[in-house]
Each structure stands twice: as C-alpha cells, then as structure tokens.
Write a protein that holds these residues in place. Structure first.
Motif, PDB file in Angstrom:
ATOM      1  N   LEU A   1      39.644  34.010  60.217  1.00  0.00           N
ATOM      2  CA  LEU A   1      40.810  34.864  60.421  1.00  0.00           C
ATOM      3  C   LEU A   1      41.284  35.426  59.086  1.00  0.00           C
ATOM      4  O   LEU A   1      41.114  34.803  58.038  1.00  0.00           O
ATOM      5  N   THR A   2      41.885  36.594  59.128  1.00  0.00           N
ATOM      6  CA  THR A   2      42.391  37.227  57.910  1.00  0.00           C
ATOM      7  C   THR A   2      43.882  37.513  58.045  1.00  0.00           C
ATOM      8  O   THR A   2      44.419  37.666  59.149  1.00  0.00           O
ATOM      9  N   LYS A   3      44.524  37.600  56.884  1.00  0.00           N
ATOM     10  CA  LYS A   3      45.931  37.986  56.830  1.00  0.00           C
ATOM     11  C   LYS A   3      46.033  39.514  56.845  1.00  0.00           C
ATOM     12  O   LYS A   3      45.067  40.222  56.575  1.00  0.00           O
ATOM     13  N   ASP A   4      47.234  40.004  57.138  1.00  0.00           N
ATOM     14  CA  ASP A   4      47.432  41.449  57.222  1.00  0.00           C
ATOM     15  C   ASP A   4      47.163  42.136  55.884  1.00  0.00           C
ATOM     16  O   ASP A   4      46.735  43.302  55.851  1.00  0.00           O
ATOM     17  N   ASP A   5      47.434  41.433  54.785  1.00  0.00           N
ATOM     18  CA  ASP A   5      47.277  42.061  53.468  1.00  0.00           C
ATOM     19  C   ASP A   5      45.896  41.819  52.852  1.00  0.00           C
ATOM     20  O   ASP A   5      45.664  42.176  51.689  1.00  0.00           O
ATOM     21  N   GLU A   6      44.984  41.206  53.599  1.00  0.00           N
ATOM     22  CA  GLU A   6      43.642  40.961  53.080  1.00  0.00           C
ATOM     23  C   GLU A   6      42.711  42.100  53.520  1.00  0.00           C
ATOM     24  O   GLU A   6      42.426  42.264  54.702  1.00  0.00           O
ATOM     25  N   GLU A   7      42.258  42.865  52.546  1.00  0.00           N
ATOM     26  CA  GLU A   7      41.440  44.040  52.819  1.00  0.00           C
ATOM     27  C   GLU A   7      39.974  43.655  52.979  1.00  0.00           C
ATOM     28  O   GLU A   7      39.386  43.007  52.107  1.00  0.00           O
ATOM     29  N   ILE A   8      39.382  44.050  54.088  1.00  0.00           N
ATOM     30  CA  ILE A   8      37.962  43.796  54.341  1.00  0.00           C
ATOM     31  C   ILE A   8      37.160  45.004  53.873  1.00  0.00           C
ATOM     32  O   ILE A   8      37.433  46.139  54.283  1.00  0.00           O
ATOM     33  N   LYS A   9      36.196  44.766  53.011  1.00  0.00           N
ATOM     34  CA  LYS A   9      35.375  45.863  52.500  1.00  0.00           C
ATOM     35  C   LYS A   9      33.970  45.377  52.192  1.00  0.00           C
ATOM     36  O   LYS A   9      33.719  44.180  52.062  1.00  0.00           O
ATOM     37  N   ASP A  10      33.046  46.315  52.083  1.00  0.00           N
ATOM     38  CA  ASP A  10      31.667  45.975  51.747  1.00  0.00           C
ATOM     39  C   ASP A  10      31.589  45.579  50.279  1.00  0.00           C
ATOM     40  O   ASP A  10      32.075  46.302  49.397  1.00  0.00           O
ATOM     41  N   MET A  11      30.974  44.423  50.017  1.00  0.00           N
ATOM     42  CA  MET A  11      30.827  43.930  48.654  1.00  0.00           C
ATOM     43  C   MET A  11      29.390  43.454  48.452  1.00  0.00           C
ATOM     44  O   MET A  11      28.735  42.997  49.398  1.00  0.00           O
ATOM     45  N   VAL A  12      28.909  43.557  47.220  1.00  0.00           N
ATOM     46  CA  VAL A  12      27.571  43.066  46.874  1.00  0.00           C
ATOM     47  C   VAL A  12      27.732  41.644  46.361  1.00  0.00           C
ATOM     48  O   VAL A  12      28.293  41.410  45.286  1.00  0.00           O
ATOM     49  N   VAL A  13      27.254  40.678  47.138  1.00  0.00           N
ATOM     50  CA  VAL A  13      27.500  39.259  46.836  1.00  0.00           C
ATOM     51  C   VAL A  13      26.259  38.430  47.146  1.00  0.00           C
ATOM     52  O   VAL A  13      25.288  38.910  47.730  1.00  0.00           O
ATOM     53  N   ARG A  14      26.324  37.173  46.749  1.00  0.00           N
ATOM     54  CA  ARG A  14      25.391  36.153  47.205  1.00  0.00           C
ATOM     55  C   ARG A  14      26.153  34.827  47.239  1.00  0.00           C
ATOM     56  O   ARG A  14      27.262  34.730  46.707  1.00  0.00           O
ATOM     57  N   PHE A  15      25.562  33.815  47.875  1.00  0.00           N
ATOM     58  CA  PHE A  15      26.195  32.505  47.981  1.00  0.00           C
ATOM     59  C   PHE A  15      25.427  31.503  47.122  1.00  0.00           C
ATOM     60  O   PHE A  15      24.199  31.432  47.178  1.00  0.00           O
ATOM     61  N   ARG A  16      26.157  30.714  46.336  1.00  0.00           N
ATOM     62  CA  ARG A  16      25.529  29.668  45.522  1.00  0.00           C
ATOM     63  C   ARG A  16      25.369  28.384  46.319  1.00  0.00           C
ATOM     64  O   ARG A  16      24.521  27.547  46.024  1.00  0.00           O
ATOM     65  N   THR A  17      26.223  28.199  47.299  1.00  0.00           N
ATOM     66  CA  THR A  17      26.152  27.036  48.180  1.00  0.00           C
ATOM     67  C   THR A  17      26.481  27.512  49.588  1.00  0.00           C
ATOM     68  O   THR A  17      27.266  28.457  49.756  1.00  0.00           O
ATOM     69  N   ILE A  18      25.878  26.895  50.590  1.00  0.00           N
ATOM     70  CA  ILE A  18      26.076  27.332  51.974  1.00  0.00           C
ATOM     71  C   ILE A  18      26.640  26.180  52.788  1.00  0.00           C
ATOM     72  O   ILE A  18      26.082  25.091  52.825  1.00  0.00           O
ATOM     73  N   GLY A  19      27.749  26.436  53.440  1.00  0.00           N
ATOM     74  CA  GLY A  19      28.352  25.434  54.313  1.00  0.00           C
ATOM     75  C   GLY A  19      29.059  26.142  55.462  1.00  0.00           C
ATOM     76  O   GLY A  19      28.659  27.228  55.881  1.00  0.00           O
ATOM     77  N   ASP A  20      30.119  25.533  55.961  1.00  0.00           N
ATOM     78  CA  ASP A  20      30.940  26.150  56.984  1.00  0.00           C
ATOM     79  C   ASP A  20      31.482  27.473  56.433  1.00  0.00           C
ATOM     80  O   ASP A  20      32.048  27.522  55.344  1.00  0.00           O
TER      81      ASP A  20
END
Length: 301
Positions: free
Chosen positions: A231-250
C-alpha cells in the motif's frame, strides 16, 4: 612434489560442503530452506555438489509469505522443474486462515514476522531435526553470533548465550526430543564472496538482482517496488525507476537500490564500492535496534 593451493572461494566451498555433509550424516530428517534468494540458491548449488552424481538426499522448503516478488516464485518453480528435487512450500496464508497468526494492518503491514510461526509449524509437522539455510554472519549483528550448528529448544527458540563450541569444526548435533538445529553452511562468506562464487560457477539468479526498470516509490529513504499488496500513502509518488535488489524477501519490507549494474561483473564492482550494508534496505530490520535478534529468539531463521 606438487604444490596444491586453494583459492579463498574454493576454501569456502570446501568448508560449506563439509558442513552440509555433516548434517546429512548426523541428522535423520534434515531440510534445506530455500527462498529463491541468491544465498539460498548458492546453498542449494553447494548441496548438489556435495552429493553429485546422486540427488540431494533431503527436501527443500520455502516459507511463502504470499507477498513475494512474482519473479522469485517463477524462478523457484523453474529451477525445481529443471533439477527434479523435492520442494515443500509452507504458506503463511494457511497460518492466517487457521488463526495461528494475525495479519498486520495498515501502510507498514508486513507478513515477514509471521513466517516464524509457519516455519516452526512446518518443522514440527514434517518432523525435521535440522534446517539449513543461507544466513551469513556479515549480514547482521545477531547473525554474527550464530555457530554453524545453532541449537533450538523444543519451542524452536534460540538462546544466544547457550551456544556450543565448535573447535576445529567439530560439530555437536546431539539434542533432546522435539529439539532441532538450524545450520548455516555459508556462515563465513561475505556478500562479495557470494557474488564472486556465482560468477565463477555460472549460477543462474532471478532477474531482480540485475538492473531493470520497475514502478517504485520512496518511503523513509528506501526505494520500494510497487506491487498489489504494497500500500502507498497519498504523498508517495509512483514512477518508473532503474533499480536492482541486493537482497530478496517479502516485497512489503525489501527495498531496492538505484543501480545500472546489469551484469555480474558490474554488480561485483558496485558491491566493492558501496558503503551501505546489504540489509540496509530491509525495513523489517529497522523496527527496533535488536529486531533481528528478537525474531531469532522467537524461532525466526
């Protein structure tokens, strides 16, 4: 006279394989915990090496929160189809449905802590007397206290002040009825060792570990991947980002890092220069100063 020298990776490999074979020798019904993350993938690779050309003589088990990244589950299932080994899946959702645990509510809700009950129930149901996994001492200060063989009492709890000595890597697997052990074959490995070994061995990984574009938002300084159950807050902007994960969990508590590293060589270079710990993006570790140790005392891996 031949000069036989092992590289540091070969030494770590030999140590881990020795630990895995000790588990198979000392325990009647061990299991290898498998999350689809890089450390558990390396542990599985080592287990296959330890008993090759025979099959791995114990099952794998994944404690599935139901809030995993889809890419992780797809990779897990494809790998099991490829190798033909036995995978047991213990579902946190089943624990919720049975009233064994109560799901958290709200923006910061996570099922990560609920895994403990599901794991302990699965160990008891299947009568496992040893559970191996890919935890490493360099990940977190509570994990740095662990021995290779970590004794758990009849309630699955860990007492950090009651650890057994392991001089000369002699392991004591004796236990009473209903007690079990957690075993950490790659305890002495670092994040850099893991990546160098993956490169050396040509081990496949989920694409989440490599740079890619995905919808994300920033919460409390952590880049979070947007999924249906985050879930996100109203002020949290969702946008496309170039990322990777160093660790994978929930997915609800696992943060990404801004990165263009799309190959193993680039990831190794990035890890060598970073000053942020591998679990620096795990919000579940930030709930309290001793969050991990508290969970481990309750039976968490």
């Amino acid at each position: 006279m031949s000069n036989y020298n092992l590289t540091h990776l070969k030494e770590l490999e030999a140590e881990a394989i020795y630990v895995i074979r000790e588990v198979a020798a000392q325990f009647e019904n061990p299991v290898l915990l498998f999350s689809g993350g890089k450390d558990s993938i390396v542990c599985y690779h080592l287990a296959r090496k330890a008993f090759y050309p025979a099959k791995v003589p114990f099952p794998l088990m994944h404690v599935d929160t139901g809030h995993n990244f889809p890419e992780t589950i797809e990779f897990r299932d494809n790998l099991m189809k490829k190798t033909g080994d036995n995978l047991i899946v213990a579902h946190v959702q089943d624990s919720i449905d049975k009233g064994r645990v109560v799901e958290e509510k709200g923006i910061y809700a996570s099922r990560n802590k609920l895994q403990t009950t599901t794991l302990l129930d699965a160990i008891e149901e299947n009568k496992f007397d040893a559970a191996m996994g890919g935890a490493r001492r360099d990940e977190e200060k509570a994990r740095a206290k662990e021995r290779f063989f970590s004794h758990r009492d009849e309630f699955g709890q860990w007492d950090p002040k009651n650890q057994r000595p392991e001089l000369w890597n002699i392991f004591n697997g004796k236990k009473n009825m209903r007690e079990h052990f957690r075993v950490f074959p790659i305890s002495n490995w670092t994040e850099m060792d893991i990546w160098q070994y993956i490169l050396h061995e040509g081990i496949d990984l989920p694409m989440l570990y490599f740079s890619h574009t995905r919808k994300c938002f920033v919460r409390d300084g952590i880049i979070m991947g947007k999924t249906d159950f985050v879930l996100t807050k109203d002020d949290e902007e969702i946008k496309d980002m170039v990322v990777r994960f160093r660790t994978i969990g929930d997915a609800t508590c696992t943060g990404a890092v801004s990165s263009t590293a799309s190959t193993l060589e680039e990831i190794i270079e990035e890890v060598a220069s970073t000053r942020v710990t591998e679990r620096g993006g795990r919000s579940d570790d930030k709930r309290s100063e001793a969050a991990m140790e508290d969970r481990k005392k309750e039976g968490y891996f």
